[in-house]
Design a protein around this motif. Structure first.
Motif, PDB file in Angstrom:
ATOM      1  N   ALA A  67       0.833  -1.200   0.000  1.00  0.00           N
ATOM      2  CA  ALA A  67       0.000   0.000   0.000  1.00  0.00           C
ATOM      3  C   ALA A  67       0.864   1.245   0.000  1.00  0.00           C
ATOM      4  O   ALA A  67       1.809   1.362   0.783  1.00  0.00           O
ATOM      5  CB  ALA A  67      -0.917   0.001   1.220  1.00  0.00           C
ATOM      6  N   LEU A  68       0.510   2.184  -0.877  1.00  0.00           N
ATOM      7  CA  LEU A  68       1.179   3.482  -0.934  1.00  0.00           C
ATOM      8  C   LEU A  68       0.113   4.571  -1.063  1.00  0.00           C
ATOM      9  O   LEU A  68      -0.816   4.430  -1.865  1.00  0.00           O
ATOM     10  CB  LEU A  68       2.120   3.568  -2.132  1.00  0.00           C
ATOM     11  N   PRO A  69       0.236   5.653  -0.297  1.00  0.00           N
ATOM     12  CA  PRO A  69      -0.745   6.736  -0.442  1.00  0.00           C
ATOM     13  C   PRO A  69      -0.664   7.347  -1.842  1.00  0.00           C
ATOM     14  O   PRO A  69       0.430   7.509  -2.398  1.00  0.00           O
ATOM     15  CB  PRO A  69      -0.331   7.741   0.635  1.00  0.00           C
ATOM     16  N   LEU A  70      -1.834   7.689  -2.396  1.00  0.00           N
ATOM     17  CA  LEU A  70      -1.866   8.264  -3.738  1.00  0.00           C
ATOM     18  C   LEU A  70      -3.113   9.111  -3.914  1.00  0.00           C
ATOM     19  O   LEU A  70      -4.227   8.634  -3.737  1.00  0.00           O
ATOM     20  CB  LEU A  70      -1.854   7.157  -4.802  1.00  0.00           C
ATOM     21  N   ASP A  71      -2.899  10.347  -4.291  1.00  0.00           N
ATOM     22  CA  ASP A  71      -3.966  11.240  -4.725  1.00  0.00           C
ATOM     23  C   ASP A  71      -3.622  11.652  -6.148  1.00  0.00           C
ATOM     24  O   ASP A  71      -2.697  12.433  -6.369  1.00  0.00           O
ATOM     25  CB  ASP A  71      -4.051  12.462  -3.811  1.00  0.00           C
ATOM     26  N   VAL A  72      -4.339  11.113  -7.118  1.00  0.00           N
ATOM     27  CA  VAL A  72      -3.988  11.356  -8.520  1.00  0.00           C
ATOM     28  C   VAL A  72      -4.193  12.804  -8.928  1.00  0.00           C
ATOM     29  O   VAL A  72      -3.691  13.230  -9.977  1.00  0.00           O
ATOM     30  CB  VAL A  72      -4.773  10.419  -9.469  1.00  0.00           C
ATOM     31  N   THR A  73      -4.920  13.570  -8.118  1.00  0.00           N
ATOM     32  CA  THR A  73      -5.132  14.987  -8.443  1.00  0.00           C
ATOM     33  C   THR A  73      -3.998  15.871  -7.917  1.00  0.00           C
ATOM     34  O   THR A  73      -3.988  17.073  -8.186  1.00  0.00           O
ATOM     35  CB  THR A  73      -6.465  15.493  -7.860  1.00  0.00           C
ATOM     36  N   ASP A  74      -3.054  15.301  -7.184  1.00  0.00           N
ATOM     37  CA  ASP A  74      -1.968  16.052  -6.554  1.00  0.00           C
ATOM     38  C   ASP A  74      -0.638  15.671  -7.197  1.00  0.00           C
ATOM     39  O   ASP A  74      -0.162  14.541  -7.003  1.00  0.00           O
ATOM     40  CB  ASP A  74      -1.944  15.749  -5.060  1.00  0.00           C
ATOM     41  N   PRO A  75      -0.003  16.566  -7.959  1.00  0.00           N
ATOM     42  CA  PRO A  75       1.267  16.230  -8.622  1.00  0.00           C
ATOM     43  C   PRO A  75       2.336  15.739  -7.653  1.00  0.00           C
ATOM     44  O   PRO A  75       3.095  14.818  -7.977  1.00  0.00           O
ATOM     45  CB  PRO A  75       1.670  17.547  -9.289  1.00  0.00           C
ATOM     46  N   SER A  77       1.897  14.131  -4.808  1.00  0.00           N
ATOM     47  CA  SER A  77       1.540  12.778  -4.393  1.00  0.00           C
ATOM     48  C   SER A  77       1.890  11.769  -5.476  1.00  0.00           C
ATOM     49  O   SER A  77       2.431  10.690  -5.195  1.00  0.00           O
ATOM     50  CB  SER A  77       0.050  12.703  -4.056  1.00  0.00           C
ATOM     51  N   VAL A  78       1.594  12.108  -6.714  1.00  0.00           N
ATOM     52  CA  VAL A  78       1.926  11.217  -7.834  1.00  0.00           C
ATOM     53  C   VAL A  78       3.429  11.025  -7.942  1.00  0.00           C
ATOM     54  O   VAL A  78       3.930   9.908  -8.131  1.00  0.00           O
ATOM     55  CB  VAL A  78       1.336  11.761  -9.155  1.00  0.00           C
ATOM     56  N   ALA A  79       4.194  12.099  -7.801  1.00  0.00           N
ATOM     57  CA  ALA A  79       5.655  12.008  -7.900  1.00  0.00           C
ATOM     58  C   ALA A  79       6.218  11.113  -6.796  1.00  0.00           C
ATOM     59  O   ALA A  79       7.099  10.272  -7.053  1.00  0.00           O
ATOM     60  CB  ALA A  79       6.265  13.405  -7.816  1.00  0.00           C
ATOM     61  N   ALA A  80       5.718  11.258  -5.574  1.00  0.00           N
ATOM     62  CA  ALA A  80       6.190  10.431  -4.469  1.00  0.00           C
ATOM     63  C   ALA A  80       5.822   8.964  -4.689  1.00  0.00           C
ATOM     64  O   ALA A  80       6.614   8.058  -4.399  1.00  0.00           O
ATOM     65  CB  ALA A  80       5.599  10.936  -3.157  1.00  0.00           C
ATOM     66  N   PHE A  81       4.637   8.727  -5.193  1.00  0.00           N
ATOM     67  CA  PHE A  81       4.176   7.358  -5.473  1.00  0.00           C
ATOM     68  C   PHE A  81       5.079   6.695  -6.507  1.00  0.00           C
ATOM     69  O   PHE A  81       5.549   5.563  -6.316  1.00  0.00           O
ATOM     70  CB  PHE A  81       2.732   7.413  -5.971  1.00  0.00           C
ATOM     71  N   VAL A  82       5.340   7.388  -7.586  1.00  0.00           N
ATOM     72  CA  VAL A  82       6.152   6.826  -8.666  1.00  0.00           C
ATOM     73  C   VAL A  82       7.580   6.567  -8.192  1.00  0.00           C
ATOM     74  O   VAL A  82       8.182   5.537  -8.513  1.00  0.00           O
ATOM     75  CB  VAL A  82       6.135   7.768  -9.887  1.00  0.00           C
ATOM     76  N   THR A  83       8.125   7.466  -7.405  1.00  0.00           N
ATOM     77  CA  THR A  83       9.485   7.308  -6.896  1.00  0.00           C
ATOM     78  C   THR A  83       9.620   6.062  -6.027  1.00  0.00           C
ATOM     79  O   THR A  83      10.693   5.433  -5.986  1.00  0.00           O
ATOM     80  CB  THR A  83       9.891   8.553  -6.086  1.00  0.00           C
TER      81      THR A  83
END
Length: 261
Positions: A67-75, A77-83
């Motif tokens: 599990a990883l936090p992700l808010d697709v509307t927040d750049p 959050s997306v960058a942290a998820f992908v990293t």
């Protein structure tokens, strides 16, 4: 008597997802949660993302996912998820939703903006960020959970149908742009699916949400759509399921639904 050391054909057959990492967005409930569970059962290394981390972690613990936090509307959050991802073979773009049912004359523009941001811009944002990894995998999959609302319009649904038409066009365009590359682009377009939150979030009350399915014998459930997603993703990689429309038998079209009294 069979030799207990021998394996049956089903036991010796490798799981179709083994060795592949699948990202599922909007996985804290509904279709996303069911898809995560199904892909984990198929042998995928599943990474689930959503805003509600408590529910996400509970799901991940129960199905063996990460599990990883992700808010697709927040750049950010997306960058942290992908990293945080080591590799990605499959992206299931499921995050989305509908937030109003007003006619255009009474349009709630805030609801329109939210619907478009989550369903379209959020999907583009994450897809763009993960495309390099999907290409590098050598056999990547981008799967969009669309809707029959992306193919047919209906009264009171303009904000959602506009957004899902956008998702449908996004899938078609990306497939053209990736032609010749080792990445499949798949769209699953469900019709009437009864989940715990979709109609409730859209209509604002449990009574209104229940009325959507009143008298409908066996509407689809999240697991039905997850089954379609898993089937499409586990075809041999030269087979691309461009668009799979799935409805309950009781629904022949957006406006044609059999209801029992």
């Amino acid at each position: 008597m069979p030799d207990p050391t021998e394996t049956t054909p089903s036991e010796s057959r490798p799981l179709p997802g083994r060795g592949r990492t699948a990202v599922v967005t909007g996985a804290s409930s509904g279709i996303g949660a069911a898809t995560a569970a199904r892909l984990a059962a198929e042998g995928f290394d599943v990474v689930v993302g959503a805003r509600r981390v408590d529910r996400l972690e509970e799901l991940a613990s129960s199905v063996g996912a990460r599990a990883l936090p992700l808010d697709v509307t927040d750049p950010a959050s997306v960058a942290a998820f992908v990293t945080a991802l080591d590799r990605v073979d499959v992206l299931v773009n499921n995050a989305g939703g509908a937030f109003d049912a007003n006619p255009v004359a009474d349009a709630d523009l805030d609801a329109w903006a939210r619907t478009y941001e989550v369903n379209v811009l959020g999907t583009v944002r994450l897809t763009k960020a993960l495309l390099p990894a999907l290409r590098a995998s050598g056999a990547g999959d981008v799967l969009f959970v669309g809707s029959t609302a992306g193919l047919t319009s209906y009264e009171g649904g303009a904000s959602y149908t506009a957004a899902k038409h956008g998702v449908h066009t996004l899938a078609e365009t990306l497939r053209l742009e990736l032609c010749g590359e080792p990445v499949r682009v798949i769209e699953i377009a469900p019709g009437m699916v009864r989940t715990e939150e979709f109609s409730l979030n859209r209509l604002g009350s449990a009574d209104k949400a229940d009325a959507v399915y009143q008298g409908v014998r066996e509407p689809l459930v999240a697991e039905d759509v997850a089954d379609c997603i898993a089937w499409a993703l586990t075809r041999p990689h030269h087979v691309n399921v461009d668009l799979l429309v799935v409805r309950p038998r009781a629904q022949a079209a957006q406006h044609k639904v059999a209801r029992e009294s």
